[in-house]
Write a protein that holds these residues in place. Structure first.
Motif, PDB file in Angstrom:
ATOM      1  N   ARG A 107      -2.806   4.745 -15.937  1.00  0.00           N
ATOM      2  CA  ARG A 107      -1.837   3.998 -14.779  1.00  0.00           C
ATOM      3  C   ARG A 107      -2.552   4.446 -13.445  1.00  0.00           C
ATOM      4  O   ARG A 107      -2.612   3.649 -12.312  1.00  0.00           O
ATOM      5  CB  ARG A 107      -0.841   4.489 -14.863  1.00  0.00           C
ATOM      6  N   LEU A 108      -2.921   5.724 -12.903  1.00  0.00           N
ATOM      7  CA  LEU A 108      -3.587   6.099 -11.863  1.00  0.00           C
ATOM      8  C   LEU A 108      -4.777   5.437 -11.608  1.00  0.00           C
ATOM      9  O   LEU A 108      -5.074   4.853 -10.460  1.00  0.00           O
ATOM     10  CB  LEU A 108      -3.682   7.662 -11.890  1.00  0.00           C
ATOM     11  N   ASP A 109      -5.892   5.028 -12.635  1.00  0.00           N
ATOM     12  CA  ASP A 109      -6.739   4.473 -12.421  1.00  0.00           C
ATOM     13  C   ASP A 109      -6.566   3.128 -11.904  1.00  0.00           C
ATOM     14  O   ASP A 109      -7.202   2.445 -11.024  1.00  0.00           O
ATOM     15  CB  ASP A 109      -7.785   4.467 -13.709  1.00  0.00           C
ATOM     16  N   ASN A 110      -5.451   2.350 -12.588  1.00  0.00           N
ATOM     17  CA  ASN A 110      -5.050   1.022 -12.081  1.00  0.00           C
ATOM     18  C   ASN A 110      -4.602   1.007 -10.763  1.00  0.00           C
ATOM     19  O   ASN A 110      -5.037   0.149  -9.994  1.00  0.00           O
ATOM     20  CB  ASN A 110      -4.182   0.553 -13.008  1.00  0.00           C
ATOM     21  N   ILE A 132       0.824  -1.083  -0.139  1.00  0.00           N
ATOM     22  CA  ILE A 132      -0.096  -0.047  -0.179  1.00  0.00           C
ATOM     23  C   ILE A 132       0.791   1.300   0.047  1.00  0.00           C
ATOM     24  O   ILE A 132       0.646   2.011  -0.762  1.00  0.00           O
ATOM     25  CB  ILE A 132      -0.967  -0.062   1.218  1.00  0.00           C
ATOM     26  N   GLU A 133       2.224   1.422   0.774  1.00  0.00           N
ATOM     27  CA  GLU A 133       2.702   2.271   0.753  1.00  0.00           C
ATOM     28  C   GLU A 133       3.303   2.654  -0.664  1.00  0.00           C
ATOM     29  O   GLU A 133       3.592   3.665  -1.106  1.00  0.00           O
ATOM     30  CB  GLU A 133       3.911   2.190   1.786  1.00  0.00           C
ATOM     31  N   VAL A 134       3.913   1.440  -1.048  1.00  0.00           N
ATOM     32  CA  VAL A 134       4.413   1.643  -2.667  1.00  0.00           C
ATOM     33  C   VAL A 134       3.307   2.371  -3.682  1.00  0.00           C
ATOM     34  O   VAL A 134       3.898   3.082  -4.460  1.00  0.00           O
ATOM     35  CB  VAL A 134       5.076   0.421  -3.038  1.00  0.00           C
ATOM     36  N   ILE A 135       2.217   1.657  -3.503  1.00  0.00           N
ATOM     37  CA  ILE A 135       1.254   2.172  -4.426  1.00  0.00           C
ATOM     38  C   ILE A 135       0.831   3.727  -4.348  1.00  0.00           C
ATOM     39  O   ILE A 135       0.668   4.589  -5.102  1.00  0.00           O
ATOM     40  CB  ILE A 135      -0.253   1.329  -3.951  1.00  0.00           C
ATOM     41  N   GLU A 151      -6.229  -0.894  -7.486  1.00  0.00           N
ATOM     42  CA  GLU A 151      -5.397  -2.035  -6.553  1.00  0.00           C
ATOM     43  C   GLU A 151      -5.164  -1.254  -5.132  1.00  0.00           C
ATOM     44  O   GLU A 151      -5.402  -1.997  -4.310  1.00  0.00           O
ATOM     45  CB  GLU A 151      -3.709  -1.895  -7.012  1.00  0.00           C
ATOM     46  N   TRP A 152      -5.033  -0.313  -4.912  1.00  0.00           N
ATOM     47  CA  TRP A 152      -5.020   0.711  -3.443  1.00  0.00           C
ATOM     48  C   TRP A 152      -6.357   0.156  -3.053  1.00  0.00           C
ATOM     49  O   TRP A 152      -6.200  -0.173  -1.470  1.00  0.00           O
ATOM     50  CB  TRP A 152      -5.045   1.967  -3.582  1.00  0.00           C
ATOM     51  N   GLU A 198       1.271   9.314  -6.008  1.00  0.00           N
ATOM     52  CA  GLU A 198       1.834  10.536  -5.883  1.00  0.00           C
ATOM     53  C   GLU A 198       2.784  10.936  -7.084  1.00  0.00           C
ATOM     54  O   GLU A 198       2.458  12.282  -7.863  1.00  0.00           O
ATOM     55  CB  GLU A 198       2.525  10.849  -4.697  1.00  0.00           C
ATOM     56  N   GLU A 199       3.353  10.190  -7.606  1.00  0.00           N
ATOM     57  CA  GLU A 199       4.225  10.502  -8.711  1.00  0.00           C
ATOM     58  C   GLU A 199       3.614  10.560 -10.032  1.00  0.00           C
ATOM     59  O   GLU A 199       3.660  11.572 -10.905  1.00  0.00           O
ATOM     60  CB  GLU A 199       5.564   9.335  -9.089  1.00  0.00           C
ATOM     61  N   VAL A 200       2.638   9.668 -10.204  1.00  0.00           N
ATOM     62  CA  VAL A 200       1.667   9.945 -11.460  1.00  0.00           C
ATOM     63  C   VAL A 200       0.657  11.311 -11.378  1.00  0.00           C
ATOM     64  O   VAL A 200       0.729  11.846 -12.408  1.00  0.00           O
ATOM     65  CB  VAL A 200       0.816   8.612 -11.575  1.00  0.00           C
TER      66      VAL A 200
END
Length: 648
Positions: free
Chosen positions: A629-632, A583-586, A636-637, A591-593
């Protein structure tokens, strides 16, 4: 210890040189990949090392006691025995030792032998010696070893009594490799061992070879496989061989660095040569400087000139374009069932293919991946389900069997007959980009190699300019360079992709979505191949955890053990930590996207950018990709967060 050396080896065809001055060394625990374009002589060199062919020059030197196992491309096991009986032939020595032990055990109970102390002692010593050898040869575990290897190649207990002569070509090839692994040779030479293996079997073989006690020399076009197994690479290119330390990815980096260094050295020397020549030309006729000019000229004559660096041989230039744009919905399949003659292989299969999707179909051999593609293009009927093709969808299909090619035609006619209004020079130009040039275009299709047929089929597909491509094993028969060219062409393709492939490196580069087929139907994974593997590992952990909990519940609940509670708690804590980390990685990726989207949107309102239509289009495409990519990531989050809440 050195097992084998190829010293100054060459192969000639009349005046033509396939390769020469080849040096290759195999150490006791070497893990070597032999790479190079199709036609550079990799298989020929392997046959020389395996003592099947003799070199035209040079020699192969190996230790007297070194045993070599060799698997040629698409070699099937020829035998009239059953699968189990054939595998037992590897352990004939062990089986005989076991028989000898049983015979001596009966003798030791003989009263006459017991009365003869000297003979009894001698017989007992012989029994100890045989028993020791039996243990050394894995006498107590060889049957388990056979079962393990057969299971790895997807042969199960119910298959053991099948006659090998009745099996398919792919099954015979897998059995040939299984038998070779059981023989445990000092040096294993494998020419394309990954052919006919599905992804699950490939993963098993990688793990097995990593712990193989002997040396490995492998030719393979599977880059993922090479990265996992080898730690040194020999490349044949332009009749020569070059050695690199490291796996396949490291080899690519080292090769690029070497070529860059060679160019620097070449350009530096060319600069020195130009200065010396200029000095000689200006000063040779002058009396005051003629001696210095002559000295410079001698320096030029003695100089060991560096040849101009040469990169790879000519590469193909695949390109796929679309003639028209499809609607947003490209293909849907609801409650599908696929199979043959009423036998269902997979059900229910659900597909929702949207414009610009790039979907990989994965699953074990025989589960129906190719059958699904053929059912979608109406070559085979669906057993059940509703299929719908979207608006303006133009469908192109690549068949791994290349059945669309006419063996009686020439290469040129194969394309020109389907596009008769296209000028011949344009047809030849397209064929040239797929590495058919000059007299090659007059060859008959029947005379082409597997790789050439694959490139011709891809050329035909490219000319049709379809906006939806279904590809069944498009990388089969292609060398690594052609695979990379195909990958780049499909990444640049402005249409939709649905493909079947066992090439995990290819899947990872191309796919944005994975659909796994099983007997229970289709499962969707919104990510690339690495993401699919990660999700599968998580599912396996959850399954094991559920089994543990179920097993504990079946115990006497009135007497719970502290140890059992501790073990369950430990597994739960491990899973909690994994979910939290993911979850932290996601969240970091989200944030990056989001930052990328904000930056692009800021640029769009810049007056200087706003007037640049090309730049505006590029920014809009980047925003669209980032938003997908953000939607995916958000999906997942939400999924991971829900799992975490349920566990807490």
């Amino acid at each position: 210890m050195i097992l084998l050396q190829a010293q100054h080896v060459a192969r000639y065809f009349g005046a033509d040189v396939l390769f020469e001055n080849i040096y290759l060394e195999v150490q006791e625990h070497s893990r070597i990949a032999l790479v190079g374009r199709n036609g550079t002589g990799k298989s020929t060199l392997l046959k020389m090392i395996a003592d099947i062919e003799q070199p035209d020059a040079g020699k192969i030197v190996k230790g007297k006691q070194v045993s070599i196992g060799y698997l040629a491309q698409n070699t099937g096991l020829a035998s009239e025995r059953t699968i189990w009986d054939e595998m037992l032939t590897v352990f004939e020595l062990v089986i005989q030792l076991e028989k000898d032990m049983r015979s001596i055990e009966q003798q030791l109970g003989d009263p006459d032998l017991l009365s003869d102390e000297e003979l009894y002692t001698a017989t007992l010593n012989r029994y100890d010696h045989i028993q020791h050898r039996f243990r050394e040869e894995n006498g107590f575990g060889y049957q388990s070893e056979i079962r393990s290897v057969l299971h790895g190649f997807r042969f199960y207990e119910e298959d053991y009594t099948k006659q090998i002569s009745q099996l398919s070509g792919g099954q015979k090839t897998r059995l040939a490799l299984a038998k070779l692994l059981l023989e445990k040779k000092d040096l294993l030479i494998l020419d394309e061992p990954t052919n006919h293996l599905d992804i699950e079997t490939l993963s098993w073989l990688e793990t097995y070879l990593q712990s193989y006690t002997g040396a490995l020399l492998i030719v393979s076009h599977d880059r993922y496989f090479l990265d996992k197994v080898v730690n040194e690479v020999y490349e044949i290119s332009r009749q020569k061989i070059t050695h690199y330390k490291g796996n396949y990815s490291k080899y690519l980096d080292l090769k690029a660095a070497r070529l860059e260094q060679e160019w620097k050295e070449f350009e530096k020397q060319q600069g020195e040569i130009a200065k010396l020549e200029d000095f000689v030309n200006r000063n040779l006729v002058r009396a005051s400087t003629t001696k210095r000019a002559q000295s410079r000229r001698k320096q030029l004559e003695k100089m060991d000139r560096i040849d101009k660096p040469q990169g790879d041989e000519k590469s193909a230039r695949f390109s796929f374009k679309t003639e028209k744009e499809s609607g947003n919905v490209v293909l849907t399949l609801s409650n599908g069932a696929i199979g043959y003659d009423g036998t269902i292989l997979s059900r229910p299969v659900e597909l929702d293919v949207r414009k610009y999707d790039s979907i990989a179909l994965v699953g074990p051999n025989g589960i129906g991946k190719s059958t699904l593609l053929k059912s979608l293009i109406d070559q085979l009927p669906l057993i059940q389900g509703e299929k719908h093709l979207g608006t303006n969808v133009s469908l192109g299909y690549y068949d791994q069997e290349q059945s669309d090619l006419n063996s009686t035609k020439s290469v040129l006619a194969e394309l020109w007959d389907e596009h008769p209004t296209t000028p011949e020079k344009d047809i030849r130009s397209i064929l040239g980009s797929f590495l058919f040039s000059g007299e090659d275009v007059e060859k008959s299709v029947s005379s082409l190699s597997g790789g050439e047929k694959a490139r011709l089929a891809l050329a035909k597909l490219a000319m049709n300019k379809n906006n939806f491509l279904m590809l069944d094993e498009p990388t089969n028969h292609l060398d690594i360079d052609s695979k990379e060219v195909l990958e780049n062409a499909l990444i640049d393709f402005d249409g939709t992709l649905l493909f079947v492939s066992h090439d995990r490196y290819f899947i990872n580069r191309i796919a944005t979505t994975i659909i796994e087929l099983s007997e229970e139907g289709s499962t969707l994974y919104l990510g690339d191949y690495d993401y699919y593997l990660e999700k599968k590992a998580e599912q396996e952990e959850l399954r094991l955890l559920a089994e543990t909990e179920s097993a504990e519940k079946t115990k006497d609940e009135s007497v719970p053990t502290v140890k059992a509670s501790r073990e369950i708690n430990k597994e739960e804590q491990k899973l909690l930590r994994q979910l939290t980390r993911r979850i932290e990685v996601i969240e970091k990726e989200m944030e990056e996207v989001e930052t990328i989207i904000t930056q692009c949107e800021t640029q769009l309102i810049d007056p200087e950018v706003f007037g640049d239509h090309v730049h505006v289009q590029e920014l809009n495409e980047e925003i669209t990709g980032a938003q997908e990519r953000l939607d995916n990531l958000v999906s997942e989050w939400e999924e991971k967060s829900l799992q975490l809440e349920e566990m807490q």
